[in-house]
Write a protein that holds these residues in place. Structure first.
Motif, PDB file in Angstrom:
ATOM      1  N   MET A   1       1.261  12.660  13.145  1.00  0.00           N
ATOM      2  CA  MET A   1       2.023  11.508  12.683  1.00  0.00           C
ATOM      3  C   MET A   1       1.784  11.291  11.182  1.00  0.00           C
ATOM      4  SD  MET A   1       2.110   7.789  14.465  1.00  0.00           S
ATOM      5  CE  MET A   1       1.939   6.415  13.382  1.00  0.00           C
ATOM      6  N   LYS A   2       2.845  11.042  10.461  1.00  0.00           N
ATOM      7  CA  LYS A   2       2.772  10.845   9.010  1.00  0.00           C
ATOM      8  C   LYS A   2       2.083   9.515   8.703  1.00  0.00           C
ATOM      9  CE  LYS A   2       5.795   9.525   5.549  1.00  0.00           C
ATOM     10  NZ  LYS A   2       6.924   8.733   5.461  1.00  0.00           N
ATOM     11  N   SER A   3       1.140   9.548   7.751  1.00  0.00           N
ATOM     12  CA  SER A   3       0.467   8.302   7.402  1.00  0.00           C
ATOM     13  C   SER A   3       1.364   7.453   6.503  1.00  0.00           C
ATOM     14  CB  SER A   3      -0.875   8.581   6.734  1.00  0.00           C
ATOM     15  OG  SER A   3      -0.674   9.247   5.517  1.00  0.00           O
ATOM     16  N   GLU A   4       1.170   6.175   6.576  1.00  0.00           N
ATOM     17  CA  GLU A   4       1.980   5.204   5.852  1.00  0.00           C
ATOM     18  C   GLU A   4       1.581   5.164   4.377  1.00  0.00           C
ATOM     19  OE1 GLU A   4       3.231   0.896   7.388  1.00  0.00           O
ATOM     20  OE2 GLU A   4       1.098   1.014   6.924  1.00  0.00           O
ATOM     21  N   THR A   5       2.568   5.168   3.490  1.00  0.00           N
ATOM     22  CA  THR A   5       2.275   5.015   2.066  1.00  0.00           C
ATOM     23  C   THR A   5       1.951   3.551   1.795  1.00  0.00           C
ATOM     24  OG1 THR A   5       4.548   4.496   1.407  1.00  0.00           O
ATOM     25  CG2 THR A   5       3.933   6.854   1.490  1.00  0.00           C
ATOM     26  N   ARG A   6       1.393   3.293   0.630  1.00  0.00           N
ATOM     27  CA  ARG A   6       1.067   1.906   0.261  1.00  0.00           C
ATOM     28  C   ARG A   6       2.349   1.070   0.167  1.00  0.00           C
ATOM     29  NH1 ARG A   6      -3.222  -1.371   0.978  1.00  0.00           N
ATOM     30  NH2 ARG A   6      -3.783  -2.467  -0.905  1.00  0.00           N
ATOM     31  N   GLN A   7       3.407   1.669  -0.369  1.00  0.00           N
ATOM     32  CA  GLN A   7       4.685   0.952  -0.462  1.00  0.00           C
ATOM     33  C   GLN A   7       5.215   0.612   0.928  1.00  0.00           C
ATOM     34  OE1 GLN A   7       8.095   3.142  -1.960  1.00  0.00           O
ATOM     35  NE2 GLN A   7       8.928   1.275  -2.881  1.00  0.00           N
ATOM     36  N   GLU A   8       5.144   1.559   1.860  1.00  0.00           N
ATOM     37  CA  GLU A   8       5.594   1.306   3.236  1.00  0.00           C
ATOM     38  C   GLU A   8       4.754   0.210   3.892  1.00  0.00           C
ATOM     39  OE1 GLU A   8       7.282   5.789   4.286  1.00  0.00           O
ATOM     40  OE2 GLU A   8       5.154   5.312   4.650  1.00  0.00           O
ATOM     41  N   GLU A   9       3.459   0.216   3.616  1.00  0.00           N
ATOM     42  CA  GLU A   9       2.577  -0.827   4.160  1.00  0.00           C
ATOM     43  C   GLU A   9       2.971  -2.199   3.605  1.00  0.00           C
ATOM     44  OE1 GLU A   9      -2.170  -2.027   4.420  1.00  0.00           O
ATOM     45  OE2 GLU A   9      -1.517  -0.564   2.915  1.00  0.00           O
ATOM     46  N   ILE A  10       3.224  -2.263   2.313  1.00  0.00           N
ATOM     47  CA  ILE A  10       3.628  -3.530   1.686  1.00  0.00           C
ATOM     48  C   ILE A  10       4.922  -4.026   2.325  1.00  0.00           C
ATOM     49  CG2 ILE A  10       4.510  -4.573  -0.452  1.00  0.00           C
ATOM     50  CD1 ILE A  10       2.521  -2.629  -1.943  1.00  0.00           C
ATOM     51  N   ILE A  11       5.883  -3.152   2.516  1.00  0.00           N
ATOM     52  CA  ILE A  11       7.169  -3.536   3.115  1.00  0.00           C
ATOM     53  C   ILE A  11       6.973  -4.005   4.556  1.00  0.00           C
ATOM     54  CG2 ILE A  11       9.410  -2.619   3.876  1.00  0.00           C
ATOM     55  CD1 ILE A  11       9.311  -0.903   1.233  1.00  0.00           C
ATOM     56  N   ARG A  12       6.133  -3.291   5.312  1.00  0.00           N
ATOM     57  CA  ARG A  12       5.862  -3.673   6.703  1.00  0.00           C
ATOM     58  C   ARG A  12       5.192  -5.052   6.776  1.00  0.00           C
ATOM     59  NH1 ARG A  12       1.313  -3.363   9.238  1.00  0.00           N
ATOM     60  NH2 ARG A  12       0.428  -1.785   7.862  1.00  0.00           N
ATOM     61  N   VAL A  13       4.183  -5.277   5.958  1.00  0.00           N
ATOM     62  CA  VAL A  13       3.474  -6.560   5.964  1.00  0.00           C
ATOM     63  C   VAL A  13       4.397  -7.675   5.480  1.00  0.00           C
ATOM     64  CG1 VAL A  13       1.552  -7.831   4.921  1.00  0.00           C
ATOM     65  CG2 VAL A  13       1.191  -5.491   5.740  1.00  0.00           C
ATOM     66  N   ALA A  14       5.195  -7.394   4.465  1.00  0.00           N
ATOM     67  CA  ALA A  14       6.139  -8.395   3.963  1.00  0.00           C
ATOM     68  C   ALA A  14       7.156  -8.768   5.036  1.00  0.00           C
ATOM     69  CB  ALA A  14       6.856  -7.878   2.716  1.00  0.00           C
ATOM     70  N   ALA A  15       7.666  -7.772   5.767  1.00  0.00           N
ATOM     71  CA  ALA A  15       8.641  -8.059   6.831  1.00  0.00           C
ATOM     72  C   ALA A  15       8.039  -8.996   7.872  1.00  0.00           C
ATOM     73  CB  ALA A  15       9.107  -6.757   7.477  1.00  0.00           C
ATOM     74  N   LYS A  16       6.785  -8.779   8.199  1.00  0.00           N
ATOM     75  CA  LYS A  16       6.113  -9.667   9.165  1.00  0.00           C
ATOM     76  C   LYS A  16       6.008 -11.085   8.598  1.00  0.00           C
ATOM     77  CE  LYS A  16       2.171 -10.107  12.161  1.00  0.00           C
ATOM     78  NZ  LYS A  16       0.747 -10.136  12.216  1.00  0.00           N
ATOM     79  N   LEU A  17       5.603 -11.190   7.348  1.00  0.00           N
ATOM     80  CA  LEU A  17       5.514 -12.517   6.717  1.00  0.00           C
ATOM     81  C   LEU A  17       6.881 -13.193   6.631  1.00  0.00           C
ATOM     82  CD1 LEU A  17       3.005 -11.999   3.766  1.00  0.00           C
ATOM     83  CD2 LEU A  17       2.681 -13.403   5.808  1.00  0.00           C
ATOM     84  N   PHE A  18       7.915 -12.432   6.294  1.00  0.00           N
ATOM     85  CA  PHE A  18       9.268 -12.999   6.216  1.00  0.00           C
ATOM     86  C   PHE A  18       9.681 -13.537   7.586  1.00  0.00           C
ATOM     87  CE2 PHE A  18      10.650  -9.837   2.632  1.00  0.00           C
ATOM     88  CZ  PHE A  18       9.808 -10.469   1.737  1.00  0.00           C
ATOM     89  N   LYS A  19       9.334 -12.824   8.648  1.00  0.00           N
ATOM     90  CA  LYS A  19       9.682 -13.281  10.002  1.00  0.00           C
ATOM     91  C   LYS A  19       8.933 -14.569  10.344  1.00  0.00           C
ATOM     92  CE  LYS A  19       9.937 -11.894  14.861  1.00  0.00           C
ATOM     93  NZ  LYS A  19       9.103 -12.850  15.576  1.00  0.00           N
ATOM     94  N   GLU A  20       7.660 -14.597   9.995  1.00  0.00           N
ATOM     95  CA  GLU A  20       6.820 -15.748  10.351  1.00  0.00           C
ATOM     96  C   GLU A  20       7.144 -16.991   9.524  1.00  0.00           C
ATOM     97  OE1 GLU A  20       2.917 -14.117   9.790  1.00  0.00           O
ATOM     98  OE2 GLU A  20       2.977 -13.023  11.687  1.00  0.00           O
TER      99      GLU A  20
END
Length: 189
Positions: A1-20
């Motif tokens: 499995m491909k590891s997540e880049t820092r940019q992808e991590e930022i986008i993933r965490v931001a999406a969670k915050l935007f939802k919350e």
């Protein structure tokens, strides 16, 4: 499995915050705090909060559009196409719970990409309507207001991101089949 880049991590965490919290309520400082870094460090990986939102929404909208184009251009009958639309929504929604919240709730905050997003959405709905109209013309489905049919089906499918996380051990194939049965065949006995 491909590891997540820092940019992808930022986008993933931001999406969670935007939802919350909602897009407007989240600051870059909030995002940096959750990630355990300084706000200035975020800008080494992304341009802005708007850029994060654009990435989340446009990538999902393009994924839906590409899926719809494949479905629409297939030689399948109307019912099979509708089943594939439901399957498309279950798949994308289950893999992007947080991003779907932004797609549904925060799209109006897009700035330079708002028109592009609205065109993708309009094209998607036009393709959906075209499938319904073809199904009416062929006698596969009842001739009852395709816009209402589309609205009813899409309203359910667009809210999957709210419902799926509340279910333990959800079987996505079973969910797809059940939704197809209910949304296409109804609930009559």
């Amino acid at each position: 499995m491909k590891s997540e880049t820092r940019q992808e991590e930022i986008i993933r965490v931001a999406a969670k915050l935007f939802k919350e919290k909602g897009y407007s309520a989240v600051t870059m400082r909030d995002l940096a705090k959750v990630m355990g870094i300084k706000a200035a460090s975020l800008y080494n990986h992304i341009k802005s909060k708007q850029d994060i939102l654009k990435t989340i929404i446009i990538s999902l909208a393009e994924e839906f559009t590409e899926g719809m184009q494949l479905i629409q251009s297939s030689n399948d009958n109307c019912i099979d196409k509708l089943n594939k639309i439901i399957e498309l929504h279950v798949k994308i929604s289950s893999q992007n719970i947080y991003g779907m919240a932004s797609l549904n709730n925060d799209w109006m905050h897009l700035e330079e990409k708002l028109g592009y997003y609205q065109k993708l959405r309009s094209d998607y709905e036009n393709d959906f309507r075209s499938i319904l109209n073809a199904g009416i013309a062929s006698g596969e489905i009842v001739n009852v207001k395709p816009d209402v049919m589309m609205f009813s089906i899409l309203t359910t499918l667009r809210s999957l991101y709210i419902w799926i996380p509340k279910k333990d051990d959800i079987d996505l194939n079973d969910l797809t089949n059940t939704l197809s049965h209910i949304l296409i065949n109804g609930i009559n006995k």
